[in-house]
Design a protein around this motif. Structure first.
Motif, PDB file in Angstrom:
ATOM      1  N   LYS A  61       1.050  38.829  58.533  1.00 30.31           N
ATOM      2  CA  LYS A  61       2.030  38.322  59.499  1.00 30.31           C
ATOM      3  C   LYS A  61       1.394  37.321  60.463  1.00 30.31           C
ATOM      4  O   LYS A  61       1.999  36.294  60.791  1.00 30.31           O
ATOM      5  N   VAL A  62       0.174  37.632  60.920  1.00 33.08           N
ATOM      6  CA  VAL A  62      -0.512  36.721  61.838  1.00 33.08           C
ATOM      7  C   VAL A  62      -0.812  35.397  61.139  1.00 33.08           C
ATOM      8  O   VAL A  62      -0.662  34.320  61.740  1.00 33.08           O
ATOM      9  N   ASN A  63      -1.224  35.450  59.895  1.00 36.14           N
ATOM     10  CA  ASN A  63      -1.507  34.221  59.146  1.00 36.14           C
ATOM     11  C   ASN A  63      -0.261  33.354  59.023  1.00 36.14           C
ATOM     12  O   ASN A  63      -0.326  32.119  59.143  1.00 36.14           O
ATOM     13  N   ALA A  64       0.888  34.004  58.793  1.00 34.38           N
ATOM     14  CA  ALA A  64       2.135  33.249  58.674  1.00 34.38           C
ATOM     15  C   ALA A  64       2.495  32.584  60.009  1.00 34.38           C
ATOM     16  O   ALA A  64       2.889  31.410  60.045  1.00 34.38           O
ATOM     17  N   LYS A  65       2.346  33.316  61.105  1.00 42.87           N
ATOM     18  CA  LYS A  65       2.651  32.750  62.423  1.00 42.87           C
ATOM     19  C   LYS A  65       1.642  31.660  62.804  1.00 42.87           C
ATOM     20  O   LYS A  65       2.003  30.676  63.447  1.00 42.87           O
ATOM     21  N   THR A  66       0.384  31.843  62.387  1.00 36.35           N
ATOM     22  CA  THR A  66      -0.635  30.824  62.651  1.00 36.35           C
ATOM     23  C   THR A  66      -0.323  29.541  61.887  1.00 36.35           C
ATOM     24  O   THR A  66      -0.516  28.434  62.406  1.00 36.35           O
ATOM     25  N   ASP A  67       0.172  29.690  60.658  1.00 32.82           N
ATOM     26  CA  ASP A  67       0.570  28.516  59.877  1.00 32.82           C
ATOM     27  C   ASP A  67       1.681  27.743  60.603  1.00 32.82           C
ATOM     28  O   ASP A  67       1.682  26.511  60.617  1.00 32.82           O
ATOM     29  N   THR A  68       2.614  28.482  61.189  1.00 31.62           N
ATOM     30  CA  THR A  68       3.697  27.844  61.938  1.00 31.62           C
ATOM     31  C   THR A  68       3.135  27.103  63.153  1.00 31.62           C
ATOM     32  O   THR A  68       3.542  25.970  63.458  1.00 31.62           O
ATOM     33  N   PHE A  69       2.212  27.754  63.849  1.00 31.70           N
ATOM     34  CA  PHE A  69       1.556  27.131  65.004  1.00 31.70           C
ATOM     35  C   PHE A  69       0.842  25.849  64.583  1.00 31.70           C
ATOM     36  O   PHE A  69       0.993  24.795  65.212  1.00 31.70           O
ATOM     37  N   ASN A  70       0.047  25.935  63.520  1.00 32.50           N
ATOM     38  CA  ASN A  70      -0.700  24.764  63.048  1.00 32.50           C
ATOM     39  C   ASN A  70       0.239  23.647  62.599  1.00 32.50           C
ATOM     40  O   ASN A  70      -0.052  22.461  62.786  1.00 32.50           O
ATOM     41  N   GLY A  71       1.364  24.026  62.012  1.00 30.91           N
ATOM     42  CA  GLY A  71       2.347  23.021  61.610  1.00 30.91           C
ATOM     43  C   GLY A  71       2.919  22.291  62.813  1.00 30.91           C
ATOM     44  O   GLY A  71       3.116  21.066  62.778  1.00 30.91           O
TER      45      GLY A  71
END
Length: 285
Positions: free
Chosen positions: A93-103
């Motif tokens: 879940k954190v990786n998915a939210k981090t991907d959103t942040f990086n995007g």
């Protein structure tokens, strides 16, 4: 409290640039024009428009919310307890939210020059080129997400040159403090469960009250999360969450809105669930 191998500590750090800056010149002008003291007011410039910064702020908020939701409290310096049973779901879940942040950051970087032009028009005479990073790449370097892990403190791993009696006192203090924090963390699961279930019960009891789908969805969510956060493998906690899921976890929000009879039954079941939680908490803590 025996939690050996069952948990670790985790800490989330989000590095970001707010693109806000104190304008000392304008601050002085405002204070002088109003006959106020030099520090009566402060003028902070928004260097980039909210349109460009809002996606990053939203992604940051979502990431921090998830981190707190998927972990348990430990201390006031940002460290939280992460049960090992929740480690894999947590990381996913954190990786998915981090991907959103990086995007969101990549979008800002791609539109950085455009954002500066818009800001120059918006700030007018308050514009100062020196307030800004020179290149989009420098902007990118100002944003980062870091998750740090470390083991729970263990009193047996104390290696200092002290008398045995003093060492034992320190070991006991470490053990007592850790156990207290872990007990508080376990209690936090029960509090969350009670809060969500009680809110559901209160909303269902008031048949004229408008409610969001999350009122129902959050019941399922906490019941699915609680067993993964169950530090002590408390059988009572697992039993109560299963009972709640069985009693009120399968309701459809639209059906509850459309059927007063179903809503009344749900309210009665939720009231009983709240009583069961409160009874279990009274016996366990």
């Amino acid at each position: 409290m025996n939690t050996k191998g069952r948990a670790m500590l985790a800490k989330l750090t989000v590095h970001q640039c707010s693109f806000r800056k104190l304008d000392r010149k304008v601050t002085n002008e405002v204070n002088q024009s109003k006959g106020a003291g030099f520090d009566a007011a402060r003028v902070n410039k928004q260097l980039l428009g909210k349109t460009y910064m809002r996606p990053i702020a939203g992604a940051t908020g979502a990431l921090r919310h998830l981190f707190h939701e998927e972990t348990l409290p430990y201390d006031d310096s940002g460290w939280r307890v992460l049960p090992t049973e929740n480690f894999v779901p947590f990381c996913q879940k954190v990786n998915a939210k981090t991907d959103t942040f990086n995007g969101a950051v990549r979008e800002l970087v791609a539109n950085y020059e455009e954002a500066k032009v818009a800001a120059q028009a918006h700030l007018n005479t308050m514009w100062n080129e020196k307030d800004y990073p020179d290149t989009p790449e420098e902007v990118r370097k100002r944003f980062d997400v870091d998750i740090e892990f470390r083991p729970l403190p263990e009193s047996g791993h104390l290696m200092v040159d002290l008398a045995d009696e003093e060492l034992e006192c320190i070991r006991k203090d470490i053990e007592d403090r850790t156990n207290k924090r872990l007990a508080d963390a376990q209690m936090d699961i029960w509090r969350r469960l009670l809060e969500v279930t009680k809110h559901f019960a209160e909303v269902m009891r008031d048949d004229g009250k408008i409610f969001k789908n999350t009122t129902v969805e959050n019941v399922r969510k906490i019941c699915e999360l609680a067993p993964r956060l169950n530090l002590t493998k408390d059988i009572e906690l697992n039993n109560v969450t299963n009972q709640i899921l069985s009693a009120i976890g399968s309701y459809d929000p639209d059906h509850l809105r459309q059927s007063p009879a179903t809503r009344s039954i749900a309210a009665d079941r939720a009231k009983l669930a709240v009583q069961n939680i409160e009874s279990a908490m009274a016996g366990a803590f």
